[in-house]
Design a protein around this motif. Sequence first.
Motif, PDB file in Angstrom:
ATOM      1  N   ALA A  11      15.961  51.506  39.077  1.00 22.16           N
ATOM      2  CA  ALA A  11      14.694  51.040  39.657  1.00 22.16           C
ATOM      3  C   ALA A  11      13.807  50.403  38.586  1.00 22.16           C
ATOM      4  O   ALA A  11      13.211  49.336  38.801  1.00 22.16           O
ATOM      5  CB  ALA A  11      13.966  52.199  40.326  1.00 22.16           C
ATOM      6  N   GLU A  70      15.405  47.053  37.501  1.00 25.09           N
ATOM      7  CA  GLU A  70      15.298  46.010  38.520  1.00 25.09           C
ATOM      8  C   GLU A  70      13.850  45.591  38.803  1.00 25.09           C
ATOM      9  O   GLU A  70      13.622  44.561  39.443  1.00 25.09           O
ATOM     10  CB  GLU A  70      15.993  46.450  39.813  1.00 25.09           C
ATOM     11  N   SER A  71      12.881  46.361  38.317  1.00 28.16           N
ATOM     12  CA  SER A  71      11.488  45.916  38.447  1.00 28.16           C
ATOM     13  C   SER A  71      11.233  44.704  37.554  1.00 28.16           C
ATOM     14  O   SER A  71      10.267  43.966  37.745  1.00 28.16           O
ATOM     15  CB  SER A  71      10.518  47.057  38.073  1.00 28.16           C
ATOM     16  N   ARG A 108      25.631  44.823  40.864  1.00 23.29           N
ATOM     17  CA  ARG A 108      25.433  46.175  41.412  1.00 23.29           C
ATOM     18  C   ARG A 108      26.774  46.829  41.754  1.00 23.29           C
ATOM     19  O   ARG A 108      26.977  48.017  41.529  1.00 23.29           O
ATOM     20  CB  ARG A 108      24.556  46.121  42.663  1.00 23.29           C
ATOM     21  N   PHE A 166      21.338  53.816  44.756  1.00 25.92           N
ATOM     22  CA  PHE A 166      20.664  52.712  45.438  1.00 25.92           C
ATOM     23  C   PHE A 166      19.543  53.207  46.352  1.00 25.92           C
ATOM     24  O   PHE A 166      18.504  52.559  46.477  1.00 25.92           O
ATOM     25  CB  PHE A 166      21.677  51.862  46.224  1.00 25.92           C
ATOM     26  N   ASP A 167      19.731  54.382  46.962  1.00 27.64           N
ATOM     27  CA  ASP A 167      18.661  54.953  47.799  1.00 27.64           C
ATOM     28  C   ASP A 167      17.463  55.347  46.933  1.00 27.64           C
ATOM     29  O   ASP A 167      16.306  55.142  47.317  1.00 27.64           O
ATOM     30  CB  ASP A 167      19.164  56.172  48.579  1.00 27.64           C
ATOM     31  N   ALA A 182      16.659  54.049  43.988  1.00 25.40           N
ATOM     32  CA  ALA A 182      16.028  52.800  43.519  1.00 25.40           C
ATOM     33  C   ALA A 182      15.178  52.187  44.630  1.00 25.40           C
ATOM     34  O   ALA A 182      14.057  51.715  44.386  1.00 25.40           O
ATOM     35  CB  ALA A 182      17.093  51.823  43.046  1.00 25.40           C
ATOM     36  N   LYS A 183      15.683  52.224  45.860  1.00 24.56           N
ATOM     37  CA  LYS A 183      14.970  51.626  46.998  1.00 24.56           C
ATOM     38  C   LYS A 183      13.673  52.370  47.295  1.00 24.56           C
ATOM     39  O   LYS A 183      12.669  51.781  47.697  1.00 24.56           O
ATOM     40  CB  LYS A 183      15.883  51.629  48.229  1.00 24.56           C
ATOM     41  N   SER A 184      13.692  53.691  47.056  1.00 24.80           N
ATOM     42  CA  SER A 184      12.494  54.500  47.347  1.00 24.80           C
ATOM     43  C   SER A 184      11.303  54.079  46.493  1.00 24.80           C
ATOM     44  O   SER A 184      10.152  54.312  46.865  1.00 24.80           O
ATOM     45  CB  SER A 184      12.793  55.991  47.149  1.00 24.80           C
ATOM     46  N   TYR A 185      11.562  53.466  45.338  1.00 22.17           N
ATOM     47  CA  TYR A 185      10.465  53.004  44.478  1.00 22.17           C
ATOM     48  C   TYR A 185       9.709  51.844  45.113  1.00 22.17           C
ATOM     49  O   TYR A 185       8.531  51.644  44.842  1.00 22.17           O
ATOM     50  CB  TYR A 185      10.977  52.587  43.098  1.00 22.17           C
ATOM     51  N   GLU A 186      10.406  51.058  45.931  1.00 29.45           N
ATOM     52  CA  GLU A 186       9.775  49.905  46.568  1.00 29.45           C
ATOM     53  C   GLU A 186       8.638  50.342  47.467  1.00 29.45           C
ATOM     54  O   GLU A 186       7.619  49.653  47.599  1.00 29.45           O
ATOM     55  CB  GLU A 186      10.812  49.110  47.374  1.00 29.45           C
ATOM     56  N   SER A 187       8.785  51.509  48.087  1.00 33.73           N
ATOM     57  CA  SER A 187       7.722  51.998  48.978  1.00 33.73           C
ATOM     58  C   SER A 187       6.811  53.009  48.277  1.00 33.73           C
ATOM     59  O   SER A 187       5.935  53.588  48.895  1.00 33.73           O
ATOM     60  CB  SER A 187       8.347  52.637  50.219  1.00 33.73           C
TER      61      SER A 187
END
Length: 376
Positions: free
Chosen positions: A292, A295-296, A305, A364-365, A367-372
């Motif tokens: 995360a 990828e920021s 990936r 990946f889940d 990492a995705k949680s950082y988006e929200s």
Amino acid sequence: MSSGDDRQSQALAKPSFSDIQVSALVESVFGLKVSKIQPLPSYDDQNFHVCISRSRDSTDGPTEYVLKINNTESSKNPDLIEVQNHIIMFLNAAGFPTASVCRTKGDSTASIISIDSGSEIKSYLVRLLTYLPGRPIAESPISPQLLYEIGRLAAQLDKTLEKFHHPKLSCLHRENFIWNLKNVPLLEKYLYALDQDRNQEIVEQVIKLFKEEVMTKLSLFRECINHGDLNDHNILVESSKSASGDAVYQVSGILDFDDMSYGYYVFEVAITITYMMIESKNPIHVGGHVLAGFESVIPLTAVERGALFLLVCSRFCQSLVMAAYSCQLHPENKEYLMITAKTGWKHLQQMFDMGQKAVEEIWFDTAKSYESGISM
């Protein structure tokens, strides 16, 4: 390092300077008078923490340094070390917490010294860097937030080096360098150092998969200069108190640029994930936080990936196989050489047992949680 013999000659050529020799060396090459010396752990070079005496009329400048004495093999490539030194200075000027490079009396960033060992004259490349504060991440509590920051730092470092230029930059194309992730197949010649057990079977399987699934996709990865060794002993942190009184850790130093080479963005994040897993109590979850952060700054492509799981397994194999091999050559340095192996084999086996799909889902889940903002 095109053969096992090359690696052996390098390992056997580890310097063995005494404190008295080091004091004389620092004074003759850098013009500084030593007040205290302490050896530092190292793989196949020799490092010292050196304290400098202040002259009565001097009040400015650092008093603590790290003297690095390269082994005879890597000392044969002064151009590479010159490029590494200029990268350290470039990153320092760009605001990264790297050391400053101390110039010699002749205004160079390094110096070759020759020692008559009786049977032959050996040449060693020496350089002096300012000592950085902090303690290794390996000795510090690691929060998800710190893992995120380390991932971000790794990406920022690679991105900043896109702007680095030097006439000898081609030195970083190190085709047979055993620590470049591209060279995982070179491990085959060192497998004899492992016991004939499941560990060896896993390594052989990883090498096979690497040839089939990574080597065929290298042209699709984005190339860059890699630090190549952002391990838990090469990143220093310092703590400060937060408003609530809790300790907050921040990166205070990036060490050891000796493994730099041309690689790919995905190599850097894979290497960082591998080493951040070493001391973690929850190693499989580490990857998502580091990813995360990375990828920021540099979002990975789908192909990159897709290779991440195998690249992390591959880095574990490189570290574990070369540690076993080096221990045969240097049993007296076993404790340092086997740092990764203490937990590394266990982590590698766990990843293999879970399988790529299950591990990727966690990474990946997370990492995705950082988006929200969930993990922040």
